[in-house]
Design a protein around this motif. Structure first.
Motif, short mmCIF file in Angstrom:
data_model
loop_
_atom_site.label_atom_id
_atom_site.label_comp_id
_atom_site.label_asym_id
_atom_site.label_seq_id
_atom_site.Cartn_x
_atom_site.Cartn_y
_atom_site.Cartn_z
N VAL A 1 -4.69 1.61 -1.67
CA VAL A 1 -4.58 0.17 -1.83
C VAL A 1 -4.04 -0.23 -3.19
O VAL A 1 -3.24 -1.14 -3.30
N THR A 2 -4.45 0.48 -4.24
CA THR A 2 -4.02 0.08 -5.59
C THR A 2 -3.16 1.17 -6.22
O THR A 2 -3.26 2.35 -5.85
N PRO A 3 -2.33 0.80 -7.18
CA PRO A 3 -1.56 1.81 -7.90
C PRO A 3 -2.46 2.83 -8.61
O PRO A 3 -2.09 3.99 -8.77
N GLU A 4 -3.66 2.41 -9.02
CA GLU A 4 -4.59 3.33 -9.66
C GLU A 4 -5.05 4.42 -8.69
O GLU A 4 -5.20 5.58 -9.08
N GLU A 5 -5.26 4.06 -7.43
CA GLU A 5 -5.62 5.06 -6.43
C GLU A 5 -4.48 6.06 -6.22
O GLU A 5 -4.71 7.26 -6.13
N SER A 6 -3.26 5.57 -6.17
CA SER A 6 -2.10 6.45 -6.02
C SER A 6 -1.97 7.38 -7.22
O SER A 6 -1.71 8.57 -7.07
N ALA A 7 -2.18 6.83 -8.41
CA ALA A 7 -2.09 7.65 -9.62
C ALA A 7 -3.18 8.71 -9.63
O ALA A 7 -2.94 9.85 -10.03
N ALA A 8 -4.39 8.36 -9.20
CA ALA A 8 -5.49 9.33 -9.17
C ALA A 8 -5.17 10.46 -8.19
O ALA A 8 -5.42 11.63 -8.48
N LEU A 9 -4.62 10.13 -7.02
CA LEU A 9 -4.25 11.15 -6.04
C LEU A 9 -3.14 12.04 -6.60
O LEU A 9 -3.20 13.26 -6.49
N ALA A 10 -2.14 11.44 -7.23
CA ALA A 10 -1.04 12.22 -7.81
C ALA A 10 -1.54 13.13 -8.91
O ALA A 10 -1.14 14.29 -9.00
N SER A 11 -2.43 12.64 -9.74
CA SER A 11 -2.98 13.44 -10.82
C SER A 11 -3.78 14.63 -10.26
O SER A 11 -3.63 15.76 -10.73
N THR B 1 0.85 -1.19 0.00
CA THR B 1 0.00 0.00 0.00
C THR B 1 0.89 1.24 0.00
O THR B 1 2.01 1.21 0.50
N ALA B 2 0.37 2.32 -0.56
CA ALA B 2 1.06 3.61 -0.51
C ALA B 2 0.48 4.36 0.68
O ALA B 2 -0.74 4.39 0.87
N GLU B 3 1.34 4.96 1.48
CA GLU B 3 0.90 5.59 2.72
C GLU B 3 1.12 7.10 2.68
O GLU B 3 2.18 7.57 2.29
N VAL B 4 0.09 7.83 3.11
CA VAL B 4 0.13 9.29 3.18
C VAL B 4 -0.45 9.68 4.54
O VAL B 4 -1.42 9.07 5.01
#
Length: 94
Positions: free
Chosen positions: A53-63, A40-43
């Motif tokens: 939980v998913t790389p797609e969630e991380s990408a959406a947050l970064a975008s 998981t990526a943690e913030v």
């Protein structure tokens, strides 16, 4: 109509809007590896830990963060504010 005194086993979810006025820091904690599930990526934002939980969630947050930074930069320009070179590095999109 459902009996208001009965207990349900299925939670009811409805869309809500809320505002919580907090002041604090946003900290990117990195990726956490788990033994029993995928990484998981943690913030941490204002002391609240968020797990993506998913790389797609991380990408959406970064975008979304990139769009926010670009909009913030445009707002500074429109307000006639000139950021310092240090602030430009943090505010301007790359």
């Amino acid at each position: 109509m459902q009996d208001p005194y009965s207990r349900t086993t299925d939670p009811v979810k409805v869309s809500v809007e809320a505002r919580l006025n907090l002041r604090g820091d946003a900290e990117f904690l990195g990726v956490r590896h788990h033994h029993s599930r995928p990484p998981t990526a943690e913030v941490r934002i204002c002391g609240i830990d968020l797990s993506l939980v998913t790389p797609e969630e991380s990408a959406a947050l970064a975008s979304a963060a990139e769009v926010l930074a670009a909009q913030h930069h445009i707002a500074w320009e429109r307000a006639g504010l000139l950021p310092t070179p240090e602030q430009v590095d943090r505010v301007a999109p790359r």
